[in-house]
Design an enzyme around this catalytic site. Sequence first.
Site: not given
Length: 432
Positions: A14, A17, A42, A302
């Site tokens: 997290d 990127k 991402h 999630t």
Amino acid sequence: MAKNVVVLGTQWGDEGKGKVVDLLTDRAKYVVRYQGGHNAGHTLVIDGEKTVLHLIPSGILRDNVTCIIGNGVVLSPDALMKEMTMLEERGVPVRERLKISEACPLILPYHIALDVAREKARGAKAIGTTGRGIGPAYEDKVARRGLRVGDLFNAEDFAAKLKEVLDVHNFTLTQYYGEEAVDFEETLNGAMEVADILKAMVVDVTDELDKAHKAGLPIMFEGAQGTLLDIDHGTYPYVTSSNTTVGGVATGAGFGPLKLDYVLGIVKAYTTRVGSGPFPTELDCEVGQHLGVKGHEFGATTGRKRRTGWFDAVAMKRAVQINSITGFCLTKLDVLDGLESLQICVGYKDADGNVKDVPPMAADGYDKVTPVYEEMPGWTDNTFGVTEFEGLPQAAKNYIKRLEELTGVPVDIVSTGPDRNETIVLRSPYDA
């Protein structure tokens, strides 16, 4: 010869990127995923429009980029089809620009069922997986019983292999976990429905990348998760099931390490973690809430709330050692705006009062240490959207300089917001 760049996370994932890969792909011709699966999340923001990618490389939003999913990625056909459909409905061409290794292990319904059943059985000791079948798929790969993309192209052989492995997993599901069995025909039919679509995208990834390298085309390798979640080097057993570190490029894409020119480590200006596991600098206080709210710290995959804490220079030095990081991209600097003082973890103190500058090798070792902090002044000026280093408050510049001193690695890029334009580029990986 053009540069080949690795972009990877240096913390527990997290780190931002996706944005950085998207930013740098203006000069790349290939973007390659080499490990993980659709447990990655991402997030890219371009001209205010948000896109979250879980499986397809972030370079897909650049028209001139070819995207590759390497053999180290566990591939869910269902997740891939959903992501392709989402992009194509927005006018993004995918099928002609996405190439897949036939050696990718498949994630099938029984992997998901096993993942969920195990987490349920662990109760309070749950690892905090995404429940998407990643771990069980990697287990099948290592056990040499996993089905791969290439197996889909012979329906009869695929059915025979599926029956054999499904018998094993259904026994575990029903007899050990007390859960329902996964239906064979439904699993087989679902896999066969996508066989022709996948076959059209299959290439020999090693050969494709070798030819691109010899032709002088720049290649970017996009890591998923983060260094501290690596199966070997992370906070075991609270880790993912793949090598999230730079070595994963060679094994997960078949690309020799001597061909790599630059490793860009993505690091937040503070630290976050999703799920269970050690977190020495975690803040259960007002500052931690500030970081979570201002940083919008909820998992892209999630939706779970992320734990937050101070920057951990001990963990970061280990990430540098493992990955041979050339330069950092420091993200979410703006989240620290308004804090009167900042803390940086510079050591771990054990029960005897000894201060160490290396982290424990396993999760239970963290129970025996406490963080040692160095305090720095914060800043009140706004850094959001700043695009020139000189536009940053002096205290922010000092903070960045101190992180460089503690890790021995320069900060080459500073991200001051989610949009690709909200960035300070001090040194491009392509010009280093």
